[in-house]
Scaffold this motif. Structure first.
Motif, PDB file in Angstrom:
ATOM      1  N   LEU A  33       0.992  -1.388   0.236  1.00  0.00           N
ATOM      2  CA  LEU A  33      -0.341  -0.314  -0.028  1.00  0.00           C
ATOM      3  C   LEU A  33       0.786   1.336   0.279  1.00  0.00           C
ATOM      4  O   LEU A  33       2.068   1.662   0.729  1.00  0.00           O
ATOM      5  CB  LEU A  33      -0.755  -0.341   1.204  1.00  0.00           C
ATOM      6  N   ASP A  88      -1.903  -0.078  -8.818  1.00  0.00           N
ATOM      7  CA  ASP A  88      -3.063  -1.041  -8.897  1.00  0.00           C
ATOM      8  C   ASP A  88      -4.987  -0.589  -8.592  1.00  0.00           C
ATOM      9  O   ASP A  88      -5.937   0.023  -9.753  1.00  0.00           O
ATOM     10  CB  ASP A  88      -4.089  -1.924  -8.152  1.00  0.00           C
ATOM     11  N   THR A  89      -5.232  -0.112  -7.877  1.00  0.00           N
ATOM     12  CA  THR A  89      -6.374   0.856  -6.964  1.00  0.00           C
ATOM     13  C   THR A  89      -6.282   2.007  -6.399  1.00  0.00           C
ATOM     14  O   THR A  89      -5.268   1.601  -5.796  1.00  0.00           O
ATOM     15  CB  THR A  89      -6.607  -0.261  -6.443  1.00  0.00           C
ATOM     16  N   LEU A  91      -7.714   3.469  -2.598  1.00  0.00           N
ATOM     17  CA  LEU A  91      -8.494   2.348  -2.091  1.00  0.00           C
ATOM     18  C   LEU A  91      -9.579   3.691  -1.666  1.00  0.00           C
ATOM     19  O   LEU A  91     -10.789   2.747  -1.105  1.00  0.00           O
ATOM     20  CB  LEU A  91      -7.365   1.270  -1.246  1.00  0.00           C
ATOM     21  N   LYS A  92      -8.769   4.108  -0.715  1.00  0.00           N
ATOM     22  CA  LYS A  92      -9.551   5.588   0.143  1.00  0.00           C
ATOM     23  C   LYS A  92      -9.024   6.655  -0.105  1.00  0.00           C
ATOM     24  O   LYS A  92      -8.045   7.254  -0.244  1.00  0.00           O
ATOM     25  CB  LYS A  92      -9.366   4.783   1.524  1.00  0.00           C
ATOM     26  N   ALA A 124     -10.701   2.425 -11.871  1.00  0.00           N
ATOM     27  CA  ALA A 124      -9.301   1.922 -10.191  1.00  0.00           C
ATOM     28  C   ALA A 124      -9.388   2.645  -9.610  1.00  0.00           C
ATOM     29  O   ALA A 124      -8.660   2.482  -8.928  1.00  0.00           O
ATOM     30  CB  ALA A 124      -8.281   0.886 -10.886  1.00  0.00           C
ATOM     31  N   PRO A 127     -12.583   4.964  -5.034  1.00  0.00           N
ATOM     32  CA  PRO A 127     -12.430   4.973  -4.099  1.00  0.00           C
ATOM     33  C   PRO A 127     -13.386   4.912  -3.406  1.00  0.00           C
ATOM     34  O   PRO A 127     -14.718   5.129  -3.382  1.00  0.00           O
ATOM     35  CB  PRO A 127     -11.644   5.813  -3.477  1.00  0.00           C
ATOM     36  N   ALA A 128     -13.462   4.235  -2.487  1.00  0.00           N
ATOM     37  CA  ALA A 128     -14.240   4.691  -0.893  1.00  0.00           C
ATOM     38  C   ALA A 128     -13.924   5.895  -0.086  1.00  0.00           C
ATOM     39  O   ALA A 128     -13.264   6.710  -0.751  1.00  0.00           O
ATOM     40  CB  ALA A 128     -14.006   3.400   0.350  1.00  0.00           C
ATOM     41  N   ARG A 129     -15.041   6.606  -0.229  1.00  0.00           N
ATOM     42  CA  ARG A 129     -14.458   8.199  -0.111  1.00  0.00           C
ATOM     43  C   ARG A 129     -15.145   8.415   1.413  1.00  0.00           C
ATOM     44  O   ARG A 129     -16.223   7.907   2.065  1.00  0.00           O
ATOM     45  CB  ARG A 129     -14.964   8.455  -0.705  1.00  0.00           C
ATOM     46  N   VAL A 149      -3.401   3.689  -1.594  1.00  0.00           N
ATOM     47  CA  VAL A 149      -3.338   3.324  -2.223  1.00  0.00           C
ATOM     48  C   VAL A 149      -3.272   2.105  -2.962  1.00  0.00           C
ATOM     49  O   VAL A 149      -2.080   1.380  -1.738  1.00  0.00           O
ATOM     50  CB  VAL A 149      -2.659   4.074  -3.798  1.00  0.00           C
ATOM     51  N   LEU A 150      -3.501   0.364  -3.145  1.00  0.00           N
ATOM     52  CA  LEU A 150      -3.021  -0.649  -3.372  1.00  0.00           C
ATOM     53  C   LEU A 150      -2.379  -0.273  -4.485  1.00  0.00           C
ATOM     54  O   LEU A 150      -2.183   0.267  -5.975  1.00  0.00           O
ATOM     55  CB  LEU A 150      -4.286  -1.219  -4.054  1.00  0.00           C
TER      56      LEU A 150
END
Length: 155
Positions: A33, A88-89, A91-92, A124, A127-129, A149-150
């Motif tokens: 991460l 990759d993604t 995430l938050k 991607a 995000p969750a937010r 970030v992933l």
């Protein structure tokens, strides 16, 4: 299409990574991460968008401040990773809006950042937010945003 290619297609030229304004680092990597410290809407010339959203700035101006935060987060991602193609993604995202007490449009403001992330990373980048309102932010900035970030696995 790669994230770096999307930047070119979108005509986005990332500024130099903003330097911390305190005793912290702009990012840390651990467990696959990337943790990004909060950034404000700092322009390449060092000036920032300041003021209270809902008084000094309207929702659209707040959105533009959040987009500038997103650009600074992208600059920090590239600085940390060497290339946005290692993402990759997203995430938050935690978005903080300095606003008048009865302001209720924090989500619309923080969309400035997350819309940018979707433009660059596609799904991607969604995000969750959290989008919250605060009475104050450092040096009077209008918006501050941090992200997790992933990273892509090494081939």
């Amino acid at each position: 299409m790669s994230a770096e290619s999307r930047l070119i297609e979108l005509g986005l030229d990332l500024p130099p990574s903003p330097k911390p304004m305190g005793n912290y680092v702009p990012w840390r990597i651990g467990g696959g991460l990337l943790f990004l410290s909060g950034v404000g809407p700092r322009r390449a010339d060092g000036s920032s968008i300041t003021g209270l959203v809902g008084a000094d700035l309207d929702v659209q101006q707040g959105y533009e401040a959040a987009r500038l935060c997103g650009i600074n987060l992208l600059a920090n991602m590239r600085d940390a990773l060497g290339s946005l193609d290692r993402v990759d993604t997203i995430l938050k995202v935690l978005g903080m809006v300095r606003a008048v007490p009865d302001f209720g449009h924090q989500p619309e403001v923080i969309n400035g950042c997350t819309d940018l992330f979707v433009e660059v990373f596609g799904e991607a980048g969604r995000p969750a937010r959290s989008a919250v309102g605060l009475a104050s932010l450092p040096r009077g900035i209008a918006v501050e945003i941090e992200a997790v970030v992933l990273l892509k696995s090494a081939p």
